[in-house]
Design an enzyme around this catalytic site. Structure first.
Site, PDB file in Angstrom:
ATOM      1  CE  LYS A  81       0.978   1.662   8.869  1.00  0.00           C
ATOM      2  NZ  LYS A  81       0.348   2.288   7.680  1.00  0.00           N
ATOM      3  CB  SER A 125      -0.916   0.019   1.236  1.00  0.00           C
ATOM      4  OG  SER A 125      -0.154   0.266   2.412  1.00  0.00           O
ATOM      5  CB  SER A 149       0.566   3.474   4.652  1.00  0.00           C
ATOM      6  OG  SER A 149       1.486   2.416   4.883  1.00  0.00           O
ATOM      7  CB  SER A 202      -0.689   6.178   7.187  1.00  0.00           C
ATOM      8  OG  SER A 202      -0.114   5.208   8.050  1.00  0.00           O
TER       9      SER A 202
END
Length: 323
Positions: A184, A127, A129, A288
């Protein structure tokens, strides 16, 4: 018997893989690799100590019978004897397919299991994010021992190494569903007071320094977004933040553990990071799902530290390390 058992095992593996690929269930590759290592080890041991010696014994018995037959015929004055046991001996010594595809694969599977469990593990970015640091389709490597050595499958840390620092990009098991891996950036460590209000990040009351870098074309959303360089500790990295975009922060229903450590307002969220946990965010701040919504990452969920893109088939210039 063994060939039928092996066929059943391969059939089960095919069904598991197909269901995983088609989305009927979420697979656990670590567990699958562990099971494959154990099963192929069992075949390898059986081959080494039972099946291979039995084939050698059968081949030696055939050679002995042929030698005895030729000796008896020689006593009768017959020196020319038809037949050659070499091809039959080779067939007896040949490893059957069900051992070739199990015991024969054990060294390779063992090497992959050890490498992936304790050294480096590959991941694919699914993705946007982490844009602009990581793009969709990036194939990354994760250092599995940087934060300590963990036992595979059960994820129990047995050797302590470095602690995650602000600015580190980490892969972890999603606290809401530990079958899923997330990536992350660590923005706050245990004991920190982290605040994200009006699209500005502050750690312990100090705003994280940011510098505008112009617009960035986000291929995932097919639009331009303002790009900034943000500094967390010694790490300077890119982020996307759109000051014109209003964001509403609400905790997800799954945010249960240490929910009282966070306060939500119309401007943003402020949290006190509990011991043994980390507050993480995506670099694409307006796109996100991260600690702002579902809470903190426990230390036991951390898989490792992401440190380089090893391949992007759509853009080879993406290969290299990143901050």
């Amino acid at each position: 018997m063994m060939s039928a058992l092996t066929a059943v095992l391969y059939g089960a593996l095919l069904v598991y893989g197909a269901g995983w690929w088609l989305g009927y269930w979420i697979g656990n590759f670590s567990l699958l690799l562990f099971v494959l290592t154990v099963v192929t080890l069992a075949y390898w041991l059986a081959e080494r100590f039972k099946f291979a010696p039995a084939r050698v014994a059968a081949a030696e018995a055939l050679t002995a019978q042929d030698t005895q037959r030729r000796a008896e015929l020689g006593k009768m004055g017959i020196s020319q004897v038809d037949g050659n046991v070499d091809s039959a001996r080779e067939r007896l010594l040949m490893q059957p397919w069900w051992l070739d595809w199990t015991a024969g694969l054990f060294p390779v599977i063992l090497a992959v299991f050890l490498l992936r469990s304790f050294l480096f593990e590959p991941f694919k970015i699914p993705s946007g994010s982490m844009v602009p640091t990581l793009l969709v389709g990036d194939l990354i490597l994760v250092n599995k021992f940087h934060y300590g050595v963990r036992l595979p499958v059960i994820n129990t840390k047995i050797i302590q190494n470095n602690d995650p620092k602000r600015g580190d990009v980490i892969v972890f098991r999603y606290p809401v569903d530990t079958r899923v891996d997330y990536i992350k950036r660590v923005v706050a460590i245990p004991g920190d007071e982290v605040t994200y209000t009006n699209q500005q990040l502050a750690i312990n009351g100090q705003l994280a320094p940011v510098q505008p870098q112009g617009d960035f074309y986000d291929e995932d959303s097919m639009r331009y977004a303002p790009r900034f360089t943000e500094k967390l500790g010694a790490v300077a990295h890119g982020i996307l933040v759109d000051p014109k975009r209003a964001s509403i922060y609400r905790p997800m229903e799954s945010f249960v553990n240490f929910r009282d450590n966070c306060r939500y307002t119309a401007e943003g969220v402020s949290c006190k990071v509990p011991a043994g946990h980390y507050f993480v965010m995506g670099d694409n701040r307006d796109n996100s799902q991260d600690s702002r919504y579902w809470g903190f990452v426990p230390d036991e969920n951390i898989v490792g530290r992401a440190f380089m893109v090893w391949m992007n088939f759509g853009n080879l210039r993406r290969i290299g390390s990143f901050d």
